[in-house]
Design an enzyme around this catalytic site. Sequence first.
Site, mmCIF file in Angstrom:
data_model
loop_
_atom_site.group_PDB
_atom_site.id
_atom_site.type_symbol
_atom_site.label_atom_id
_atom_site.label_comp_id
_atom_site.label_asym_id
_atom_site.label_seq_id
_atom_site.Cartn_x
_atom_site.Cartn_y
_atom_site.Cartn_z
ATOM 1 N N ASP A 1 -16.491 3.644 -1.345
ATOM 2 C CA ASP A 1 -15.439 2.825 -2.055
ATOM 3 C C ASP A 1 -14.933 3.654 -3.051
ATOM 4 O O ASP A 1 -15.486 4.224 -4.126
ATOM 5 C CB ASP A 1 -16.052 1.498 -2.647
ATOM 6 N N ILE A 2 -13.629 4.050 -2.806
ATOM 7 C CA ILE A 2 -13.004 4.894 -3.940
ATOM 8 C C ILE A 2 -13.037 4.687 -5.309
ATOM 9 O O ILE A 2 -13.318 5.124 -6.361
ATOM 10 C CB ILE A 2 -11.386 5.178 -3.420
ATOM 11 N N GLY B 1 -5.878 -3.251 0.885
ATOM 12 C CA GLY B 1 -6.313 -1.847 1.075
ATOM 13 C C GLY B 1 -7.029 -1.448 -0.165
ATOM 14 O O GLY B 1 -7.468 -2.050 -1.385
ATOM 15 N N VAL B 2 -6.638 -0.111 -0.210
ATOM 16 C CA VAL B 2 -7.029 0.707 -1.462
ATOM 17 C C VAL B 2 -6.481 0.307 -2.645
ATOM 18 O O VAL B 2 -6.889 0.132 -3.927
ATOM 19 C CB VAL B 2 -6.793 2.356 -1.219
ATOM 20 N N ASP B 3 -5.130 -0.168 -2.572
ATOM 21 C CA ASP B 3 -4.468 -0.388 -3.703
ATOM 22 C C ASP B 3 -4.743 -1.670 -4.267
ATOM 23 O O ASP B 3 -5.015 -1.643 -5.596
ATOM 24 C CB ASP B 3 -2.875 -0.643 -3.202
ATOM 25 N N ASN C 1 2.693 2.192 -2.485
ATOM 26 C CA ASN C 1 3.688 2.026 -1.952
ATOM 27 C C ASN C 1 5.107 2.671 -2.751
ATOM 28 O O ASN C 1 4.750 2.645 -4.076
ATOM 29 C CB ASN C 1 4.080 0.704 -1.264
HETATM 30 N N1 APR Z 1 -12.017 2.808 -0.665
HETATM 31 C C1 APR Z 1 -11.885 3.924 0.128
HETATM 32 N N2 APR Z 1 -11.018 3.732 1.311
HETATM 33 C C2 APR Z 1 -10.505 2.447 1.344
HETATM 34 C C3 APR Z 1 -10.763 1.406 0.698
HETATM 35 C C4 APR Z 1 -11.405 1.602 -0.502
HETATM 36 N N3 APR Z 1 -11.975 0.511 -1.202
HETATM 37 N N4 APR Z 1 -10.003 0.240 1.146
HETATM 38 C C5 APR Z 1 -9.325 0.779 2.345
HETATM 39 N N5 APR Z 1 -9.486 1.908 2.673
HETATM 40 C C6 APR Z 1 -9.193 2.704 3.619
HETATM 41 C C7 APR Z 1 -8.721 2.071 4.741
HETATM 42 O O1 APR Z 1 -9.608 1.869 5.827
HETATM 43 C C8 APR Z 1 -7.559 3.321 5.451
HETATM 44 O O2 APR Z 1 -8.399 4.193 6.267
HETATM 45 O O3 APR Z 1 -8.140 3.462 3.058
HETATM 46 C C9 APR Z 1 -7.286 3.811 4.061
HETATM 47 C C10 APR Z 1 -5.752 3.691 3.822
HETATM 48 O O4 APR Z 1 -5.292 2.338 3.827
HETATM 49 P P1 APR Z 1 -4.366 1.586 2.932
HETATM 50 O O5 APR Z 1 -4.952 1.161 1.659
HETATM 51 O O6 APR Z 1 -4.080 0.336 4.048
HETATM 52 O O7 APR Z 1 -3.269 2.624 2.486
HETATM 53 P P2 APR Z 1 -1.811 3.044 3.425
HETATM 54 O O8 APR Z 1 -2.255 3.021 4.959
HETATM 55 O O9 APR Z 1 -1.563 4.232 2.646
HETATM 56 O O10 APR Z 1 -0.917 1.764 3.089
HETATM 57 C C11 APR Z 1 -0.265 1.718 1.925
HETATM 58 O O11 APR Z 1 -0.814 -0.561 1.800
HETATM 59 O O12 APR Z 1 -2.015 -2.063 0.404
HETATM 60 C C12 APR Z 1 -0.881 -1.483 0.632
HETATM 61 O O13 APR Z 1 0.325 -1.373 -1.209
HETATM 62 C C13 APR Z 1 -0.072 -0.498 -0.275
HETATM 63 O O14 APR Z 1 2.143 -0.852 0.773
HETATM 64 C C14 APR Z 1 0.924 0.208 0.415
HETATM 65 C C15 APR Z 1 0.335 0.258 1.794
#
Ligand code: APR
Length: 179
Positions: A16-17, A38-40, A30
């Site tokens: 987990d980041i 997700g990560v955000d 975004n």
């Molecule tokens: N730690 C590490 N990696 C993670 C975590 C976490 N806590 N949560 C999710 N991931 C992984 C996902 O499995 C995926 O492989 O991070 C990768 C990126 O996924 P997203 O978070 O969906 O990012 P992205 O594809 O760049 O989409 C960005 O999603 O949440 C919204 O606001 C954000 O609109 C933007 C879009």
Amino acid sequence: MRVKFGECLIELVRGDITAQQVDAIVNAANSQLAGGGGVDGAIHRAAGPSVMEETDRRYPDGCPTGSAVASGAGELPAKFIFHAVGPVWRGGTGGEPDQLKGAYRRCLDLAVEHHCESVAFPAISTGVYGYPMDLAAEHSLTSVRDYLQDHEQPSLVRFVLFGEGAFGAYSRVLEGMTE
Ligand code: APR
């Protein structure tokens, strides 16, 4: 898995980041810097409201795709968050590889500007934005390796990969870079 390029290290871990003890962690944001899932979502929940307050104040116009902006890290153990905007995957002919590589490069520039020795990245664009995992692994690792070979900093770049699929894809590409 760890591979050295000159004096710098690229490391792949599963996890987990938000839990990373590094100088800067990278958010997959975004272009409105509006937050999301997700990560955000995980980063903003763990960091607390000060981060969104700061990005709203400092970056009212958001951040273009293929770039990144810096903020403090609120309650996270890191010193900074770099909010990177990767491309939405539209089949690969709309400049997505250059945009993805640009987002990684800009984060590494921000790391150098903010005197960060260690940075943790997620697999930007591979979730909601639909970038194929194998291609994301190739394009992001190539971008980071080239940057480290050119600039010899930051000392540590860690990719924090959420699932087995992501870890496998990134491991295969990084292994190929050692041959
Ligand atoms: N730690 C590490 N990696 C993670 C975590 C976490 N806590 N949560 C999710 N991931 C992984 C996902 O499995 C995926 O492989 O991070 C990768 C990126 O996924 P997203 O978070 O969906 O990012 P992205 O594809 O760049 O989409 C960005 O999603 O949440 C919204 O606001 C954000 O609109 C933007 C879009």
